[in-house]
Write a protein that holds these residues in place. Structure first.
Motif, mmCIF file in Angstrom:
data_model
loop_
_atom_site.group_PDB
_atom_site.id
_atom_site.type_symbol
_atom_site.label_atom_id
_atom_site.label_comp_id
_atom_site.label_asym_id
_atom_site.label_seq_id
_atom_site.Cartn_x
_atom_site.Cartn_y
_atom_site.Cartn_z
ATOM 1 N N MET A 107 68.954 95.542 56.700
ATOM 2 C CA MET A 107 68.694 95.313 55.317
ATOM 3 C C MET A 107 69.733 94.333 54.792
ATOM 4 O O MET A 107 70.926 94.486 55.043
ATOM 5 N N THR A 108 69.260 93.359 54.030
ATOM 6 C CA THR A 108 70.159 92.357 53.469
ATOM 7 C C THR A 108 70.541 92.731 52.058
ATOM 8 O O THR A 108 69.781 93.370 51.337
ATOM 9 N N HIS A 109 71.704 92.342 51.705
ATOM 10 C CA HIS A 109 72.212 92.635 50.370
ATOM 11 C C HIS A 109 71.669 91.630 49.368
ATOM 12 O O HIS A 109 71.656 90.433 49.627
ATOM 13 N N PRO A 110 71.243 92.116 48.190
ATOM 14 C CA PRO A 110 70.722 91.193 47.193
ATOM 15 C C PRO A 110 71.797 90.234 46.690
ATOM 16 O O PRO A 110 71.519 89.101 46.315
ATOM 17 N N TYR A 149 74.052 88.847 48.454
ATOM 18 C CA TYR A 149 74.217 87.784 49.449
ATOM 19 C C TYR A 149 73.272 86.639 49.138
ATOM 20 O O TYR A 149 73.657 85.481 49.149
ATOM 21 N N TRP A 150 71.985 86.959 48.872
ATOM 22 C CA TRP A 150 71.008 85.919 48.582
ATOM 23 C C TRP A 150 71.310 85.225 47.259
ATOM 24 O O TRP A 150 71.155 84.017 47.133
ATOM 25 N N GLU A 151 71.759 85.941 46.290
ATOM 26 C CA GLU A 151 72.107 85.340 45.005
ATOM 27 C C GLU A 151 73.286 84.375 45.177
ATOM 28 O O GLU A 151 73.283 83.260 44.631
ATOM 29 N N ALA A 152 74.280 84.778 45.931
ATOM 30 C CA ALA A 152 75.452 83.927 46.172
ATOM 31 C C ALA A 152 75.045 82.687 46.971
ATOM 32 O O ALA A 152 75.476 81.561 46.682
ATOM 33 N N TYR A 153 74.187 82.892 47.962
ATOM 34 C CA TYR A 153 73.729 81.778 48.786
ATOM 35 C C TYR A 153 72.945 80.784 47.941
ATOM 36 O O TYR A 153 73.144 79.569 48.029
ATOM 37 N N MET A 154 72.028 81.279 47.093
ATOM 38 C CA MET A 154 71.220 80.406 46.248
ATOM 39 C C MET A 154 72.113 79.660 45.226
ATOM 40 O O MET A 154 71.893 78.489 44.947
ATOM 41 N N ALA A 155 73.101 80.338 44.682
ATOM 42 C CA ALA A 155 74.014 79.705 43.731
ATOM 43 C C ALA A 155 74.817 78.601 44.419
ATOM 44 O O ALA A 155 75.015 77.511 43.864
ATOM 45 N N GLN A 156 75.254 78.874 45.637
ATOM 46 C CA GLN A 156 76.031 77.886 46.397
ATOM 47 C C GLN A 156 75.148 76.684 46.746
ATOM 48 O O GLN A 156 75.571 75.529 46.632
ATOM 49 N N LEU A 157 73.910 76.937 47.145
ATOM 50 C CA LEU A 157 72.971 75.880 47.482
ATOM 51 C C LEU A 157 72.657 75.043 46.246
ATOM 52 O O LEU A 157 72.626 73.804 46.306
ATOM 53 N N HIS A 158 72.460 75.673 45.107
ATOM 54 C CA HIS A 158 72.201 74.977 43.852
ATOM 55 C C HIS A 158 73.385 74.087 43.469
ATOM 56 O O HIS A 158 73.210 72.925 43.056
ATOM 57 N N GLN A 159 74.586 74.578 43.637
ATOM 58 C CA GLN A 159 75.796 73.811 43.332
ATOM 59 C C GLN A 159 75.912 72.595 44.253
ATOM 60 O O GLN A 159 76.246 71.486 43.824
ATOM 61 N N TYR A 160 75.609 72.788 45.529
ATOM 62 C CA TYR A 160 75.677 71.706 46.506
ATOM 63 C C TYR A 160 74.660 70.612 46.158
ATOM 64 O O TYR A 160 74.970 69.420 46.210
ATOM 65 N N ILE A 161 73.449 71.016 45.779
ATOM 66 C CA ILE A 161 72.413 70.041 45.410
ATOM 67 C C ILE A 161 72.844 69.270 44.165
ATOM 68 O O ILE A 161 72.650 68.052 44.079
ATOM 69 N N GLN A 162 73.464 69.912 43.201
ATOM 70 C CA GLN A 162 73.948 69.230 41.995
ATOM 71 C C GLN A 162 75.045 68.212 42.347
ATOM 72 O O GLN A 162 75.068 67.102 41.813
ATOM 73 N N GLN A 163 75.943 68.586 43.263
ATOM 74 C CA GLN A 163 76.997 67.649 43.695
ATOM 75 C C GLN A 163 76.376 66.429 44.361
ATOM 76 O O GLN A 163 76.781 65.289 44.096
#
Length: 185
Positions: free
Chosen positions: A1-4, A6-20
């Motif tokens: 089971m994955t932690h919710p 984890y996915w929120e942090a991953y999506m936030a990090q991915l969103h930040q990277y795309i903005q950069q």
């Protein structure tokens, strides 16, 4: 089971990277536009100097057109050079070029002899590189010295005197070079 989280942090990090990356792309596009504008504004050629006295032609094949655009070539008649007839530099060259050429020959043949004699007289041997530097320095000064004497000559047929005067200047300068003993080479 994955932690919710984890996915929120991953999506936030991915969103930040795309903005950069988006900011970086916009910055690069701005720089490219600025460089293109500079490039189109900097195509101004103020002056081009040709030094034909330094041009040495050993073999002439084809046609050389100096200072003409391709459009201007249509108005020129073809000129044929007889390859069997020797080239006469002295008859076609300007008087100052004739003197420079004669002095260059003098420097090439006589200056090494004079340098050798003076190095023995003053007991200071020059290396081959030093001799070459002195000779090249003299050669570089020849056109200016000839131009100076041509402007200050008394009559039009005074070319041999100019040649002799500059030879004397060369000899005097070489003697002074050794006499002073200041060898920065």
């Amino acid at each position: 089971m994955t932690h919710p989280h984890y996915w929120e942090a991953y999506m936030a990090q991915l969103h930040q990277y795309i903005q950069q990356q988006d900011r970086r792309i916009r910055d690069l596009e701005t720089r490219v536009t600025e460089l293109e504008n500079k490039k189109t504004n900097q195509t101004n050629v103020e002056r081009i100097d040709y030094h034909f006295d330094q041009l040495k032609i050993e073999r002439l094949d084809g046609t050389l057109h100096i200072g003409l655009s391709p459009d201007g070539l249509s108005n020129i008649e073809d000129m044929v050079v007889d390859q069997n007839q020797p080239y006469r530099e002295q008859s076609t060259a300007a008087p100052s070029q004739q003197v420079v050429s004669a002095l260059d020959q003098y420097v090439a043949t006589e200056t090494p002899k004079i340098l050798h004699q003076l190095s023995q007289k003053y007991n200071h041997q020059l290396s081959p590189q030093q001799m070459e530097m002195v000779i090249n320095d003299i050669r570089k000064q020849l056109p200016d010295r000839v131009a100076y004497h041509m402007e200050n000559r008394e009559n039009e047929s005074d070319l041999s005197n100019i040649e002799e005067q500059i030879q004397e200047e060369i000899n005097h300068s070489l003697h002074e070079f050794f006499h002073k003993g200041d060898f920065p080479l």
